[in-house]
Scaffold this motif. Structure first.
Motif, mmCIF file in Angstrom:
data_model
loop_
_atom_site.group_PDB
_atom_site.id
_atom_site.type_symbol
_atom_site.label_atom_id
_atom_site.label_comp_id
_atom_site.label_asym_id
_atom_site.label_seq_id
_atom_site.Cartn_x
_atom_site.Cartn_y
_atom_site.Cartn_z
ATOM 1 N N LYS A 275 -4.999 -1.331 -1.790
ATOM 2 C CA LYS A 275 -5.033 -0.116 -1.536
ATOM 3 C C LYS A 275 -3.905 0.992 -1.910
ATOM 4 O O LYS A 275 -2.800 0.332 -2.002
ATOM 5 N N LYS B 268 4.226 -1.439 13.628
ATOM 6 C CA LYS B 268 3.739 -0.049 13.831
ATOM 7 C C LYS B 268 4.458 0.406 15.042
ATOM 8 O O LYS B 268 4.325 -0.580 16.213
ATOM 9 N N GLN C 24 0.849 -1.156 -0.157
ATOM 10 C CA GLN C 24 0.084 -0.063 0.151
ATOM 11 C C GLN C 24 0.971 1.319 0.018
ATOM 12 O O GLN C 24 0.321 1.930 -0.830
ATOM 13 N N SER D 25 -9.534 0.729 14.265
ATOM 14 C CA SER D 25 -8.403 0.425 13.569
ATOM 15 C C SER D 25 -8.136 -1.086 13.747
ATOM 16 O O SER D 25 -7.488 -1.469 14.907
ATOM 17 N N SER E 183 -5.466 7.163 0.823
ATOM 18 C CA SER E 183 -6.965 7.931 0.385
ATOM 19 C C SER E 183 -6.547 9.483 0.013
ATOM 20 O O SER E 183 -7.475 10.138 -0.926
HETATM 21 N N1 FAQ Z 1 -5.891 5.444 3.044
HETATM 22 O O1 FAQ Z 1 -6.458 -1.018 10.603
HETATM 23 P P1 FAQ Z 1 -5.931 0.239 10.161
HETATM 24 C C1 FAQ Z 1 3.103 8.887 0.700
HETATM 25 C C2 FAQ Z 1 -7.220 1.136 5.597
HETATM 26 S S1 FAQ Z 1 2.305 9.043 2.033
HETATM 27 C C3 FAQ Z 1 -6.306 4.162 2.368
HETATM 28 O O2 FAQ Z 1 -5.377 1.290 10.983
HETATM 29 P P2 FAQ Z 1 -3.226 -0.066 9.372
HETATM 30 C C4 FAQ Z 1 4.139 10.128 0.537
HETATM 31 C C5 FAQ Z 1 -6.166 0.130 5.891
HETATM 32 O O3 FAQ Z 1 -5.206 -0.074 4.943
HETATM 33 C C6 FAQ Z 1 1.103 7.835 2.174
HETATM 34 N N2 FAQ Z 1 -6.745 3.220 3.316
HETATM 35 O O4 FAQ Z 1 -4.571 -0.150 9.094
HETATM 36 C C7 FAQ Z 1 3.916 11.045 -0.741
HETATM 37 C C8 FAQ Z 1 -6.844 -0.811 6.580
HETATM 38 O O5 FAQ Z 1 -7.456 -1.824 5.144
HETATM 39 P P3 FAQ Z 1 -6.944 -3.057 4.944
HETATM 40 C C9 FAQ Z 1 1.447 6.601 2.346
HETATM 41 C C10 FAQ Z 1 -6.271 3.347 4.592
HETATM 42 O O6 FAQ Z 1 -2.377 -0.636 8.113
HETATM 43 C C11 FAQ Z 1 3.561 12.426 -0.417
HETATM 44 C C12 FAQ Z 1 -8.183 -0.300 6.993
HETATM 45 O O7 FAQ Z 1 -8.109 0.923 6.548
HETATM 46 N N3 FAQ Z 1 1.918 6.129 3.570
HETATM 47 O O8 FAQ Z 1 3.010 8.130 -0.147
HETATM 48 C C13 FAQ Z 1 -5.883 4.617 5.297
HETATM 49 O O9 FAQ Z 1 -2.568 -0.739 10.786
HETATM 50 C C14 FAQ Z 1 3.096 13.165 -1.640
HETATM 51 C C15 FAQ Z 1 -8.038 -0.087 8.439
HETATM 52 O O10 FAQ Z 1 -7.046 0.743 8.860
HETATM 53 C C16 FAQ Z 1 2.035 4.930 4.144
HETATM 54 O O11 FAQ Z 1 1.354 3.927 3.376
HETATM 55 C C17 FAQ Z 1 -5.627 5.718 4.341
HETATM 56 N N4 FAQ Z 1 -5.155 6.877 4.773
HETATM 57 O O12 FAQ Z 1 -2.671 1.380 9.492
HETATM 58 C C18 FAQ Z 1 4.037 10.592 -2.003
HETATM 59 C C19 FAQ Z 1 2.289 4.708 5.429
HETATM 60 N N5 FAQ Z 1 -5.848 4.360 6.538
HETATM 61 O O13 FAQ Z 1 -5.248 -2.907 4.593
HETATM 62 C C20 FAQ Z 1 3.388 11.608 -3.006
HETATM 63 C C21 FAQ Z 1 2.637 3.455 5.784
HETATM 64 C C22 FAQ Z 1 -6.229 3.324 6.791
HETATM 65 O O14 FAQ Z 1 -6.962 -4.137 6.182
HETATM 66 C C23 FAQ Z 1 3.229 12.687 -2.808
HETATM 67 N N6 FAQ Z 1 1.320 2.763 6.339
HETATM 68 N N7 FAQ Z 1 -6.450 2.396 5.455
HETATM 69 O O15 FAQ Z 1 -7.749 -3.699 3.696
HETATM 70 C C24 FAQ Z 1 0.817 2.943 7.669
HETATM 71 O O16 FAQ Z 1 1.540 3.544 8.503
HETATM 72 C C25 FAQ Z 1 -0.470 2.405 8.080
HETATM 73 O O17 FAQ Z 1 -0.525 1.182 7.132
HETATM 74 C C26 FAQ Z 1 -1.849 3.192 8.078
HETATM 75 C C27 FAQ Z 1 -3.072 2.409 8.269
HETATM 76 C C28 FAQ Z 1 -1.365 4.094 9.338
HETATM 77 C C29 FAQ Z 1 -1.921 4.033 6.849
#
Ligand code: FAQ
Length: 311
Positions: free
Chosen positions: A105, A216, A39, A204, A108
């Motif tokens: 995913k 995390k 993701q 979450s 968002s």
């Molecule tokens: N959007 O149980 P949790 C960048 C989903 S920065 C979409 O809390 P988790 C830089 C989640 O996947 C952006 N979906 O999940 C840039 C789960 O669904 P699943 C990328 C979301 O994983 C800047 C469900 O909701 N950064 O790209 C979102 O423990 C400028 C339940 O949620 C990262 O990916 C959302 N916002 O915590 C590029 C950081 N939030 O998978 C270009 C790494 C939640 O069960 C220009 N990721 N969901 O089907 C993380 O830290 C974590 O995965 C979270 C979510 C905090 C995003």
């Protein structure tokens, strides 16, 4: 052997040491890491689109060069992250197929449109700002390749954030109309930026297990609070406000109190119904299909090279 391996895994995670690709790991650990890292990688690649939209219309050669470099950096971040995911036993082709079929995913935030060049500045400031807040702790995540990728990514994201803030500062020193453009853009991006941290902790499903495994190190709400606390003084220095009536300093807590984003909107965007979901995926699919001949040619060439000098 399994209980023994499981105990070793728990010990490594318990000591906050790192799990490496060849170490034994529970299937569920591997699965949730593939989910999160994929993701994250997809977000970097899809995240090129909203800003890429303005490369051809940047207001000067200097601004265009900056924006081009930033968007290229995002492609690089995607590559480090796909490589980290590959060490878990899934290929980049498979990951891309999972993205374009909507089974995996991406963040968002990238389903919101960029309506003016000002949004480039706001994305740098708020979106990269939120990304840094979330990713600095991930430098110490329990899976080695993911944590190491994060170190380099965070350095570049910090630079991106400063770039966005400087762009907005420049506009704030401009005309009344330019200042209004900055405020309007900040109004649109504030709530979606808060949503980047994921749902509230009590909604979450993944947080508790991911914290126990050291994937995390902070909860979604903890990082969201950190981001608000960091952003308010920056907004004051810039001369803009955030569209939140409940935002105020809480002396007792030593933090800002703030309102909740519209979580129904969040879930609807995550499920595919945001303003730009269809457009973002269609664009990615087109690029993937158009690039098929390059991948095929590269594979054919590699096979020929591996075959030695006979041909
Ligand atoms: N959007 O149980 P949790 C960048 C989903 S920065 C979409 O809390 P988790 C830089 C989640 O996947 C952006 N979906 O999940 C840039 C789960 O669904 P699943 C990328 C979301 O994983 C800047 C469900 O909701 N950064 O790209 C979102 O423990 C400028 C339940 O949620 C990262 O990916 C959302 N916002 O915590 C590029 C950081 N939030 O998978 C270009 C790494 C939640 O069960 C220009 N990721 N969901 O089907 C993380 O830290 C974590 O995965 C979270 C979510 C905090 C995003």
């Amino acid at each position: 052997a399994e209980p023994q391996l499981e105990a070793e895994f728990e010990a490594i995670v318990g000591h906050k040491d790192r799990i490496e690709p060849r170490d034994w790991m529970p299937d569920a650990y591997r699965k949730t890491l593939i989910r999160q890292v994929a993701q994250h990688a997809h977000s970097e690649i899809i995240g090129m689109q909203p800003e890429g939209n303005w490369i051809g219309r940047a207001p000067s050669l200097r601004r265009k060069a900056i924006l081009l470099a930033k968007v290229q950096d995002e492609a690089g971040h995607g590559l480090y992250l796909y490589s980290a995911a590959e060490t878990l036993g899934i290929s980049r082709d498979e990951l891309t197929e999972l993205l374009i079929s909507g089974k995996q995913k991406y963040s968002s935030i990238f389903n919101y449109p960029t309506l003016s060049y000002t949004d480039v500045g706001t994305i740098g400031w708020l979106v990269d700002g939120a990304a840094i807040c979330n990713q600095v702790p991930l430098c110490r995540t329990s899976f080695g390749p993911y944590g190491r990728a994060m170190i380099r990514i965070c350095k570049e994201e910090s630079f991106h954030q400063r770039q966005g803030y400087e762009l907005l500062m420049t506009m704030m020193r401009g005309t009344e109309e330019q200042r209004a453009m900055v405020q309007e853009s900040v109004n649109r991006f504030w709530w979606p930026a808060l949503m980047m941290f994921g749902p509230p902790d009590d909604a979450s499903p993944n947080t508790a297990q991911s914290m126990a495994w050291g994937i995390k190190t902070h909860t979604n709400d903890e990082l969201r609070q950190k981001f608000v606390d960091m952003s308010v003084p920056q907004a004051e220095a810039l001369g803009v406000t955030f569209p939140d009536q409940e935002l105020r300093w809480n002396e007792e807590r030593g933090h800002y109190d703030f309102g909740q984003p519209d979580w129904d909107e969040f879930w609807s965007v995550v499920k595919g119904d945001g303003p730009c979901n269809a457009q973002r995926l269609a664009h990615r699919k087109r690029a993937w299909d158009d690039g098929a001949w390059v991948r095929e040619a590269a594979l054919a060439f590699a096979a020929k090279e591996a075959g030695g000098t006979e041909e």
